[in-house]
Design a protein around this motif. Sequence first.
Motif, PDB file in Angstrom:
ATOM      1  N   VAL A  21      30.786  48.848   4.153  1.00  0.00           N
ATOM      2  CA  VAL A  21      31.360  49.881   4.963  1.00  0.00           C
ATOM      3  C   VAL A  21      31.351  49.418   6.491  1.00  0.00           C
ATOM      4  O   VAL A  21      32.625  49.417   7.068  1.00  0.00           O
ATOM      5  CB  VAL A  21      30.663  51.211   4.915  1.00  0.00           C
ATOM      6  N   ALA A  22      30.553  48.634   6.659  1.00  0.00           N
ATOM      7  CA  ALA A  22      30.267  48.209   8.134  1.00  0.00           C
ATOM      8  C   ALA A  22      31.501  47.077   8.268  1.00  0.00           C
ATOM      9  O   ALA A  22      32.014  46.921   9.338  1.00  0.00           O
ATOM     10  CB  ALA A  22      28.912  47.892   8.834  1.00  0.00           C
ATOM     11  N   ARG A  23      31.301  46.144   7.136  1.00  0.00           N
ATOM     12  CA  ARG A  23      32.335  45.141   7.566  1.00  0.00           C
ATOM     13  C   ARG A  23      33.895  45.631   7.596  1.00  0.00           C
ATOM     14  O   ARG A  23      34.517  44.991   8.201  1.00  0.00           O
ATOM     15  CB  ARG A  23      32.052  44.205   6.173  1.00  0.00           C
ATOM     16  N   VAL A  24      34.218  46.250   6.381  1.00  0.00           N
ATOM     17  CA  VAL A  24      35.344  46.937   6.299  1.00  0.00           C
ATOM     18  C   VAL A  24      36.037  47.657   7.643  1.00  0.00           C
ATOM     19  O   VAL A  24      36.976  47.395   8.125  1.00  0.00           O
ATOM     20  CB  VAL A  24      35.801  47.673   5.201  1.00  0.00           C
ATOM     21  N   ALA A  25      34.967  48.373   8.369  1.00  0.00           N
ATOM     22  CA  ALA A  25      35.333  49.292   9.463  1.00  0.00           C
ATOM     23  C   ALA A  25      35.308  48.439  10.741  1.00  0.00           C
ATOM     24  O   ALA A  25      35.673  48.949  11.753  1.00  0.00           O
ATOM     25  CB  ALA A  25      34.231  50.291   9.628  1.00  0.00           C
ATOM     26  N   VAL A  46      27.745  52.914  11.716  1.00  0.00           N
ATOM     27  CA  VAL A  46      28.317  53.400  10.332  1.00  0.00           C
ATOM     28  C   VAL A  46      27.075  54.750   9.964  1.00  0.00           C
ATOM     29  O   VAL A  46      27.315  55.697   9.884  1.00  0.00           O
ATOM     30  CB  VAL A  46      28.010  52.646   9.172  1.00  0.00           C
ATOM     31  N   SER A  47      25.909  54.172  10.205  1.00  0.00           N
ATOM     32  CA  SER A  47      24.904  55.495   9.949  1.00  0.00           C
ATOM     33  C   SER A  47      24.854  56.343  11.004  1.00  0.00           C
ATOM     34  O   SER A  47      25.034  57.878  10.713  1.00  0.00           O
ATOM     35  CB  SER A  47      23.361  54.690  10.082  1.00  0.00           C
ATOM     36  N   ARG A  48      25.110  56.227  12.147  1.00  0.00           N
ATOM     37  CA  ARG A  48      25.177  57.212  13.312  1.00  0.00           C
ATOM     38  C   ARG A  48      26.528  58.033  13.116  1.00  0.00           C
ATOM     39  O   ARG A  48      26.701  59.429  13.288  1.00  0.00           O
ATOM     40  CB  ARG A  48      25.330  56.406  14.567  1.00  0.00           C
ATOM     41  N   ALA A  49      27.529  57.269  12.575  1.00  0.00           N
ATOM     42  CA  ALA A  49      28.869  58.146  12.623  1.00  0.00           C
ATOM     43  C   ALA A  49      28.856  58.830  11.409  1.00  0.00           C
ATOM     44  O   ALA A  49      29.387  60.214  11.441  1.00  0.00           O
ATOM     45  CB  ALA A  49      30.111  57.114  12.384  1.00  0.00           C
ATOM     46  N   LEU A  50      28.271  58.432  10.094  1.00  0.00           N
ATOM     47  CA  LEU A  50      28.264  59.459   9.178  1.00  0.00           C
ATOM     48  C   LEU A  50      27.184  60.418   9.117  1.00  0.00           C
ATOM     49  O   LEU A  50      27.187  61.564   8.227  1.00  0.00           O
ATOM     50  CB  LEU A  50      27.824  58.595   7.672  1.00  0.00           C
ATOM     51  N   ARG A  51      26.413  60.429  10.185  1.00  0.00           N
ATOM     52  CA  ARG A  51      25.216  61.579  10.307  1.00  0.00           C
ATOM     53  C   ARG A  51      25.563  62.372  11.445  1.00  0.00           C
ATOM     54  O   ARG A  51      24.705  63.236  11.770  1.00  0.00           O
ATOM     55  CB  ARG A  51      23.763  60.819  10.324  1.00  0.00           C
ATOM     56  N   GLY A  52      26.623  62.259  12.148  1.00  0.00           N
ATOM     57  CA  GLY A  52      27.229  62.965  13.321  1.00  0.00           C
ATOM     58  C   GLY A  52      26.276  62.872  14.427  1.00  0.00           C
ATOM     59  O   GLY A  52      26.372  63.826  15.349  1.00  0.00           O
ATOM     60  N   LEU A  53      25.947  61.640  14.310  1.00  0.00           N
ATOM     61  CA  LEU A  53      25.009  61.576  15.933  1.00  0.00           C
ATOM     62  C   LEU A  53      25.928  61.041  16.917  1.00  0.00           C
ATOM     63  O   LEU A  53      26.983  60.802  16.825  1.00  0.00           O
ATOM     64  CB  LEU A  53      24.076  60.594  15.500  1.00  0.00           C
ATOM     65  N   ALA A  61      36.729  57.213   7.021  1.00  0.00           N
ATOM     66  CA  ALA A  61      37.578  57.032   5.831  1.00  0.00           C
ATOM     67  C   ALA A  61      37.448  55.762   5.082  1.00  0.00           C
ATOM     68  O   ALA A  61      37.544  55.835   3.882  1.00  0.00           O
ATOM     69  CB  ALA A  61      38.886  56.734   6.873  1.00  0.00           C
ATOM     70  N   VAL A  62      36.635  54.908   5.703  1.00  0.00           N
ATOM     71  CA  VAL A  62      36.289  53.674   5.054  1.00  0.00           C
ATOM     72  C   VAL A  62      35.238  53.920   3.885  1.00  0.00           C
ATOM     73  O   VAL A  62      35.286  53.540   2.610  1.00  0.00           O
ATOM     74  CB  VAL A  62      35.736  52.471   6.020  1.00  0.00           C
ATOM     75  N   ALA A  63      34.168  54.903   4.352  1.00  0.00           N
ATOM     76  CA  ALA A  63      33.114  55.177   3.399  1.00  0.00           C
ATOM     77  C   ALA A  63      33.805  56.048   2.285  1.00  0.00           C
ATOM     78  O   ALA A  63      33.333  55.776   1.335  1.00  0.00           O
ATOM     79  CB  ALA A  63      32.167  56.077   4.176  1.00  0.00           C
ATOM     80  N   ARG A  64      34.787  56.806   2.663  1.00  0.00           N
ATOM     81  CA  ARG A  64      35.344  57.869   1.749  1.00  0.00           C
ATOM     82  C   ARG A  64      36.106  56.874   0.536  1.00  0.00           C
ATOM     83  O   ARG A  64      35.906  57.169  -0.530  1.00  0.00           O
ATOM     84  CB  ARG A  64      36.337  58.700   2.059  1.00  0.00           C
TER      85      ARG A  64
END
Length: 335
Positions: free
Chosen positions: A8-12, A19-26, A39-42
């Motif tokens: 996910v990090a590579r593609v984004a 990635v962790s902060r973004a998906l956890r809403g931090l 979007a990439v994670a999805r």
Amino acid sequence: MTHGIDEVARVAGVSTATVSRALRGLPNVSPITRKRVEAVARDLGYVASPSAASLASGRTRTIGLLTPWVNRWFFANVIEGAERSLRAVGFDALLYTFDIAREVPRRPVDPSVLRHRVDGVLVVGLPLTDLEVEALEGLDRPVAFVGTGRDDHLTVRLDDHEAGVQATEHLVGLGHRRVGHVTGTPDEEHSWSPPSGRRQGWSEVLRAAGIEPEAGWEVNGHFDIQGGRTSTHALLDAHPEVTAVFAASDEMAMGAILAARDRGLRVPEDLSVVGIDGHDLGELVGLTTVSQDASGQGSQAARLLLDLIAGRGEPSLVVHPTVLVERASTAAPRA
């Protein structure tokens, strides 16, 4: 196929921590970056693991990793396994090495360098004093051990006593009566240190076979190839009657094989050699070994440590199995 956080990090085009902060809403993630990561994670089907999802916000998402060496087989494999599990949930490893030199004492562990920088501490194969363990406990963070550790902490290791028994029983079963032992470093005398358990297994098997091990049959090899080579020379100089060597690590066993070649001895015709580890080069040199899964130990220790950080589980002892792998370095002694 689902993908991990690294993909996910590579593609984004961001770090795994982002990635962790973004998906956890931090906070500290821009809206554009957050939408791109989501979007990439999805698209890749990535779902954060329960361990990652349950960790409290505001943590450093970093594990302090203490080890004496990074360039030796066991330590490198444990570290690789631990980092793989940590990266999968967006954690980083903060590495500190404490070289165990032969000439000077090791510098003591100073937990102050970790304060406010880590969520937990993973100690890999580093023998600590009780005072050093208490100092790490003073960080008020979970502490875990791989390879060596006290029973009152999370510890992932093999059964060192049983590994010593497996190696020595193999040699005695072949008919060897004079079995030398290349152990680790002289200062590792804790009852829970790997050299202690492996030494105990060696001596118990010999005594059970009616063989009283002589004091000179045990030498220190410092857990490296050169140490194994030098100590095997010393062993055979003092006790040329020895027909087999049990080394407490594969690297020391490889050094024992080199020492035999230096002396014009054939392995296994003149000297049988067995080690412990399952080193990647063991098959190349035909080394009989008691094999362990070092990478698996590191990976499991990291996962269990994350569980402790998340408030789940209790400190426990996890023992990994070993298996004797017979190769060309051992045979019956000459008549």
